[in-house]
Design a protein around this motif. Structure first.
Motif, PDB file in Angstrom:
ATOM      1  N   UNK A 122      10.047 -71.344  36.662  1.00 26.84           N
ATOM      2  CA  UNK A 122      10.395 -69.785  36.213  1.00 26.84           C
ATOM      3  C   UNK A 122      10.947 -70.225  34.612  1.00 26.84           C
ATOM      4  N   UNK A 123       9.961 -69.567  33.733  1.00 22.79           N
ATOM      5  CA  UNK A 123      10.571 -69.961  32.740  1.00 22.79           C
ATOM      6  C   UNK A 123      10.907 -68.209  32.051  1.00 22.79           C
ATOM      7  N   UNK A 124      12.325 -67.805  31.661  1.00 16.91           N
ATOM      8  CA  UNK A 124      12.492 -66.679  30.922  1.00 16.91           C
ATOM      9  C   UNK A 124      12.135 -66.754  29.689  1.00 16.91           C
ATOM     10  N   UNK A 125      11.460 -65.824  29.341  1.00 19.36           N
ATOM     11  CA  UNK A 125      10.823 -65.589  27.778  1.00 19.36           C
ATOM     12  C   UNK A 125      11.834 -64.999  27.058  1.00 19.36           C
ATOM     13  N   UNK A 126      12.550 -63.776  27.684  1.00 14.92           N
ATOM     14  CA  UNK A 126      13.408 -63.116  26.740  1.00 14.92           C
ATOM     15  C   UNK A 126      14.186 -62.172  27.754  1.00 14.92           C
ATOM     16  N   UNK A 127      15.434 -62.005  27.334  1.00 16.93           N
ATOM     17  CA  UNK A 127      16.345 -61.104  28.260  1.00 16.93           C
ATOM     18  C   UNK A 127      17.187 -60.193  27.155  1.00 16.93           C
ATOM     19  N   UNK A 128      17.633 -59.108  27.702  1.00 14.96           N
ATOM     20  CA  UNK A 128      18.392 -58.064  26.974  1.00 14.96           C
ATOM     21  C   UNK A 128      19.177 -57.162  27.997  1.00 14.96           C
ATOM     22  N   UNK A 129      20.101 -56.530  27.453  1.00 16.89           N
ATOM     23  CA  UNK A 129      21.024 -55.803  28.424  1.00 16.89           C
ATOM     24  C   UNK A 129      21.967 -55.150  28.027  1.00 16.89           C
ATOM     25  N   UNK A 130      22.957 -54.599  28.577  1.00 16.94           N
ATOM     26  CA  UNK A 130      24.130 -54.020  28.323  1.00 16.94           C
ATOM     27  C   UNK A 130      25.282 -54.327  29.643  1.00 16.94           C
ATOM     28  N   UNK A 131      26.171 -54.915  29.278  1.00 18.53           N
ATOM     29  CA  UNK A 131      27.367 -55.206  30.258  1.00 18.53           C
ATOM     30  C   UNK A 131      28.261 -54.169  30.647  1.00 18.53           C
ATOM     31  N   UNK A 132      27.879 -52.966  30.132  1.00 16.14           N
ATOM     32  CA  UNK A 132      28.891 -51.649  30.244  1.00 16.14           C
ATOM     33  C   UNK A 132      27.851 -50.636  30.620  1.00 16.14           C
ATOM     34  N   UNK A 133      26.843 -50.810  31.392  1.00 19.07           N
ATOM     35  CA  UNK A 133      26.051 -49.706  31.766  1.00 19.07           C
ATOM     36  C   UNK A 133      25.547 -49.893  33.342  1.00 19.07           C
ATOM     37  N   UNK A 134      25.735 -48.969  34.194  1.00 20.51           N
ATOM     38  CA  UNK A 134      25.376 -49.040  35.390  1.00 20.51           C
ATOM     39  C   UNK A 134      25.541 -48.046  36.258  1.00 20.51           C
ATOM     40  N   UNK A 135      25.366 -47.990  37.638  1.00 21.40           N
ATOM     41  CA  UNK A 135      25.491 -46.806  38.425  1.00 21.40           C
ATOM     42  C   UNK A 135      26.815 -46.253  38.617  1.00 21.40           C
ATOM     43  N   UNK A 136      27.870 -47.019  38.135  1.00 17.05           N
ATOM     44  CA  UNK A 136      29.213 -46.370  37.905  1.00 17.05           C
ATOM     45  C   UNK A 136      29.459 -45.327  37.019  1.00 17.05           C
ATOM     46  N   UNK A 137      28.475 -45.549  35.749  1.00 19.01           N
ATOM     47  CA  UNK A 137      28.363 -44.507  34.986  1.00 19.01           C
ATOM     48  C   UNK A 137      27.793 -43.169  35.288  1.00 19.01           C
ATOM     49  N   UNK A 138      26.702 -43.420  36.287  1.00 19.21           N
ATOM     50  CA  UNK A 138      26.151 -42.015  36.761  1.00 19.21           C
ATOM     51  C   UNK A 138      27.217 -41.442  37.762  1.00 19.21           C
ATOM     52  N   UNK A 139      28.071 -42.098  38.538  1.00 22.12           N
ATOM     53  CA  UNK A 139      28.920 -41.587  39.241  1.00 22.12           C
ATOM     54  C   UNK A 139      30.023 -40.863  38.353  1.00 22.12           C
ATOM     55  N   UNK A 186      19.985 -38.706  32.178  1.00 20.37           N
ATOM     56  CA  UNK A 186      18.566 -39.012  31.323  1.00 20.37           C
ATOM     57  C   UNK A 186      18.872 -40.117  30.181  1.00 20.37           C
ATOM     58  N   UNK A 187      19.955 -40.080  29.415  1.00 14.27           N
ATOM     59  CA  UNK A 187      20.459 -40.650  28.229  1.00 14.27           C
ATOM     60  C   UNK A 187      20.650 -42.085  28.684  1.00 14.27           C
ATOM     61  N   UNK A 212      21.562 -51.804  43.065  1.00 11.15           N
ATOM     62  CA  UNK A 212      21.589 -50.441  43.968  1.00 11.15           C
ATOM     63  C   UNK A 212      21.185 -49.065  42.986  1.00 11.15           C
ATOM     64  N   UNK A 213      21.506 -49.169  41.768  1.00 11.58           N
ATOM     65  CA  UNK A 213      21.085 -47.912  40.840  1.00 11.58           C
ATOM     66  C   UNK A 213      19.735 -47.819  40.889  1.00 11.58           C
ATOM     67  N   UNK A 214      18.826 -48.890  41.048  1.00  9.12           N
ATOM     68  CA  UNK A 214      17.273 -48.492  40.887  1.00  9.12           C
ATOM     69  C   UNK A 214      16.850 -47.539  42.110  1.00  9.12           C
ATOM     70  N   UNK A 215      17.551 -47.146  42.852  1.00 11.13           N
ATOM     71  CA  UNK A 215      17.296 -46.331  44.090  1.00 11.13           C
ATOM     72  C   UNK A 215      17.178 -44.910  43.535  1.00 11.13           C
ATOM     73  N   UNK A 216      17.821 -44.600  42.504  1.00  9.52           N
ATOM     74  CA  UNK A 216      17.665 -43.275  41.809  1.00  9.52           C
ATOM     75  C   UNK A 216      16.318 -43.143  41.256  1.00  9.52           C
ATOM     76  N   UNK A 217      15.611 -42.075  41.682  1.00  6.43           N
ATOM     77  CA  UNK A 217      14.167 -41.904  41.679  1.00  6.43           C
ATOM     78  C   UNK A 217      13.942 -41.760  40.137  1.00  6.43           C
ATOM     79  N   UNK A 218      14.755 -41.071  39.236  1.00  6.74           N
ATOM     80  CA  UNK A 218      14.524 -41.092  38.066  1.00  6.74           C
ATOM     81  C   UNK A 218      14.370 -42.530  37.057  1.00  6.74           C
ATOM     82  N   UNK A 219      15.031 -43.538  37.549  1.00  8.72           N
ATOM     83  CA  UNK A 219      14.957 -44.802  37.146  1.00  8.72           C
ATOM     84  C   UNK A 219      13.679 -45.585  37.508  1.00  8.72           C
ATOM     85  N   UNK A 220      13.082 -45.374  38.806  1.00  4.34           N
ATOM     86  CA  UNK A 220      11.925 -46.060  39.112  1.00  4.34           C
ATOM     87  C   UNK A 220      10.766 -45.367  38.411  1.00  4.34           C
TER      88      UNK A 220
END
Lengths: 618, 199
Positions: free
Chosen positions: A223-240, A307-308, A339-347
């Motif tokens: 299992x070789x990771x080619x690249x990763x990216x992200x944001x450690x301050x962005x998640x379902x909490x922000x939707x709440x 959306x943003x 869990x936040x990928x259960x939000x239909x907009x996300x998928x």
């Protein structure tokens, strides 16, 4: 060898898992049957009151010291902390405004966030440590065996300080953290197990507080990771939070800071978010500070609000694809985690970007912990050919003249990786060289995150530029930096005392472990003794295994001396004399080091021997 | 000493040996990957989680060397640069000098880029951007050609014609060209699609 357990230490919920034969299994609370442990800790003036579901109950009962109070001192005896993961390894300046405001009892001015409750001060690794302790207790009660070694998952985009803080949390909970594994990578292991297909996989992981995207290449168990990216301050909490803001707007200004309002609003917001995942609209009806709130929100309106946030994750996906050198159509499968990928907009957005329907056949709340258990069994040598090759998420470099960041290790470099850099003095008779290590993608060191500072030396006074010190920066398989220095001329190793810019120092950890005695918990000396015994057992079993497997690699004299040392160590092992155990362990380690190196060399040679004859002849 | 050209070699730097490969410039990517994975399976720290500290350290060092070897040898450009290093050469740090055969192309592209940069109104500058896209294709073609030259150079080394064909200076010139074109392509892309700042 004792069992290694897998832990998902999440922003909102945490889990512990183990392998049951060849399948990962989540360990449930033996009393309630719950799989998820809410990552919530209730603290009182005398220490920890409750962790998990009970802490959530206390939160509901409380007259609430958690909301942004008008006055700055908490007037209640109980403080409940959620989402501690968002504070791990960070200083006050790193936090989003919402996070800064959230806990009036947080001290944000120091290099590390701390929480002060009356006379007691807690740092984030301690609070996370309480969650780990609760998971450990759960697994011990459910399985009837001691939990000592664990794999803990972290967001792939966690920096060095955040990773170190997670390891510290494990230590404070009395656990040996054998490995940190990136969450999306762990998820890919859970999906890949028993289904060893080849191809390029994108893992989209939107959790409670963090977002990761990892692009992997899977081939014959690698299992070789080619690249990763992200944001450690962005998640379902922000939707709440977006929904909390909506509720707050329906409340007269002067009532918004009343006690209990924020907590109640948050609970209502979370439940509305979940409803909107299944239904076209949700009704938010509650009483806040004697005021009736009754709102109806359509899914469409909710989607407009978030959306943003979702668009930000898409941008990160594009960046990861670019770093991996792939186009969206090159990706063979997309996996949804968190869990936040259960939000239909996300998928929907994920499907649009990658042009294919994402997979979510494994429960997005459980899959990371399952993957952690798989990695634990890899570490126990039980998964044959499976191997995980991960990357460092952020570039690592040093501050050079003029404050420019000189990149030594680029983001998305496979780990473990090391780089050597030569340092010299700038003025005559200089006896120390200061080195400042930073992490990030910006050009100026000041815009990157400070990881550590250290001094090289003492160096013999010489003209400027004459001393040559070679520093090795090694990022281990956990994504954590280790530094070693060597004087090129004398060949002497320099000790490098790395002062973490944001982490806990070794002394602080020792002190915290000592303090644990006051809590009437396990005695420190007892704990150190157990740790020393574990080290000793480890080296004894490694030595006996290796001397059986590779008898040809150990010289007779070496064997006699090592075996004598092993016997001496075995003799004291069950006693209470920690110092002897430690000293004899070191002695055996030293005696067997050349042997161990020969084994490693042979392993490399054996692999080389597979090359064809003409190549050798060449 | 290098058996092919008689030049000095730095043994501790032999990344080919780290992957069990003979010192040849033409590398089969699938073979390279196979060896990397194979060795990784044997020596990775995850295989030695319960071993002594010394074994763990050796495994860490070995794997770090292995990943470095794979990273450097996988990409033809970095493999070429490494070859230069093995022969005691390197590209100039500040690769500002335009390779002669690229001068006309570079001049034209830079001029158009400068014009686009100065254009205030991005919508009115669309024809200009279109022209730059056409130039980008030319730069890309020059890159393809340089890559082919590099491949030919590699093959000649492996055939042992280093002395006769002046391969070392050729290699250096070709690598300089690729480095230059790479920068140029990046400049073009940056102008056409300004990057999003990452946190």
């Amino acid at each position: 060898m004792s069992r290694i357990f897998g832990i998902d230490l999440g922003t909102t919920n945490s889990l512990i898992a183990m392998m049951d034969g060849d399948t990962p299994r989540i360990i449930r609370d033996p009393h309630t049957g719950a799989a998820l442990l809410p990552s919530v800790v209730a603290l009182g003036p005398n220490g920890v009151l409750a962790v998990g579901a009970r802490a959530v109950e206390l939160e509901g009962e409380l007259t609430d010291g958690n909301q942004p109070l008008a006055s700055d001192s908490p007037s209640t005896e109980v403080c409940v902390i959620r989402s501690i993961k968002r504070y791990m390894g960070l200083g006050g300046d790193d936090l989003a405004p919402e996070e800064r405001r959230r806990y009036p009892f947080a001290e944000l001015s120091g290099p590390l966030v701390r929480f002060r409750i009356r006379e007691r001060v807690y740092n984030p690794p301690q609070i996370s440590g309480e969650i780990l302790r609760a998971l450990k207790a759960r697994a011990e009660a459910a399985c009837g065996e001691a939990v000592e070694k664990v794999v803990i998952t972290v967001p792939a985009y966690f920096n060095d300080g955040q990773r170190q803080a997670t390891k510290d949390a494990g230590r404070l909970a009395g656990l040996e953290v054998v490995r940190l594994v990136n969450e999306p990578t762990a998820a890919s292991l859970a999906y890949g197990l028993g289904n060893m297909t080849s191809g390029k996989v994108a893992v989209y992981d939107l959790g409670g507080g963090t977002f990761d995207i990892s692009i992997l290449s899977i081939k014959e168990g690698i299992f070789e990771v080619l690249a990763t990216n992200g944001d450690t301050h962005l998640g379902g909490d922000d939707m709440d939070q977006a929904l909390v803001d909506l509720i707050m707007r329906a409340l007269p200004e002067e009532l918004r800071h009343e006690r209990g309002v924020w907590t109640k609003a948050r609970t209502a917001a979370e439940s509305a978010k979940c409803q909107l995942s299944d239904a076209p609209s949700a009704r938010i009806k509650l009483e806040l500070a004697g005021h009736q709130i009754d709102l109806t929100l359509s899914r469409e309106e909710f989607e407009k609000m978030i959306d943003r946030l979702v668009a930000r994750t898409m941008e990160r996906c594009r960046m990861a694809l670019k770093d991996a050198g792939l186009r969206t159509q090159d990706v063979d499968a997309v996996v949804l985690v968190g869990g936040a990928t259960r939000v239909p907009l996300v998928s929907r957005r994920v499907a649009e970007l990658f042009g294919r329907q994402p997979l979510c056949s494994l429960d997005p709340d459980l899959v990371v912990a399952m993957g952690a258990a798989v990695q634990a069994s890899v570490l126990m040598g039980k998964q044959g050919d499976m191997l995980l090759l991960d990357v460092v998420p952020l570039s690592l470099g040093i501050e050079t003249m003029g404050g420019v960041m000189e990149r030594l290790i680029h983001r998305n470099t496979t780990i473990p990786t090391s780089v050597k850099e030569k340092f010299t003095t700038a003025v005559d008779k200089q006896t120390y060289v200061d080195v400042h290590v930073v992490q990030g993608e910006r050009e100026l060191a000041g815009d990157c995150r400070s990881l550590a500072r250290f001094k090289l030396g003492p160096i013999q006074p010489q003209p400027a530029g004459v001393p040559r010190i070679e520093v090795t920066f090694m990022i281990d398989a956990n994504g954590i930096l280790n530094v070693a220095a060597r004087d090129e001329r004398t060949g002497l190793e320099h000790s490098v005392d790395v002062k973490p810019s944001y982490g806990l120092t070794e002394e602080e950890i020792e002190r915290l472990l000592e303090e644990a005695i006051d809590h009437g918990e396990q005695d420190l000396e007892q704990r150190l003794l157990i740790a020393a015994r574990n080290d000793a057992e480890q080296i004894l079993s490694a030595f006996s295994k290796q001397s059986n497997e590779y008898p040809e690699l150990i010289e007779p004299k070496e064997r006699t001396r090592s075996e004598a040392a092993a016997q001496r160590l075995s003799a004291v092992l069950s006693g209470q004399d920690r110092e002897s155990i430690t000293r004899l362990t070191e002695e055996l380690n030293e005696l067997t080091t050349p042997f161990a190196q020969r084994i490693m060399e042979q392993a490399i040679k054996q692999a080389l021997q597979q090359k064809s004859v003409d190549e050798i002849a060449d | 000493m290098c058996a092919r050209c008689g030049g000095p070699l730095a043994p501790e730097l032999d990344l080919f040996a780290a992957l069990g490969l003979a010192r040849r410039l033409v590398v089969e990517p699938t073979e390279l990957e196979r060896r990397y994975h194979d060795l990784g399976r044997r020596i990775h720290p995850d295989r030695f989680a319960s071993s002594s500290a010394a074994v763990k350290e050796a495994s860490l060092q070995g794997t770090a060397l292995l990943t470095r070897a794979y990273r450097v040898l996988r990409d033809p450009m970095s493999r070429g640069l490494y070859w230069l290093e093995l022969h005691g050469e390197k590209l100039a740090d500040n690769n500002k000098q335009v390779p002669a055969e690229l001068a006309a192309l570079v001049f034209e592209v830079q001029e158009q880029l400068a014009e686009l940069r100065e254009a205030q109104d991005r919508s009115a500058s669309e024809p200009l951007a279109e022209a730059i896209r056409a130039w980008r294709a030319e730069v890309q073609a020059a890159m393809e050609q340089a890559r082919e030259e590099l491949g030919a150079n590699f093959a000649s080394w492996d055939e042992g014609r280093a002395e006769a064909a002046n391969l070392l200076p050729n290699l250096k010139a070709t690598l300089a060209k690729i480095a230059y074109l790479r920068t140029l392509l990046r400049d073009i892309d940056r102008e056409l699609e300004p990057p999003v700042l990452s946190g």
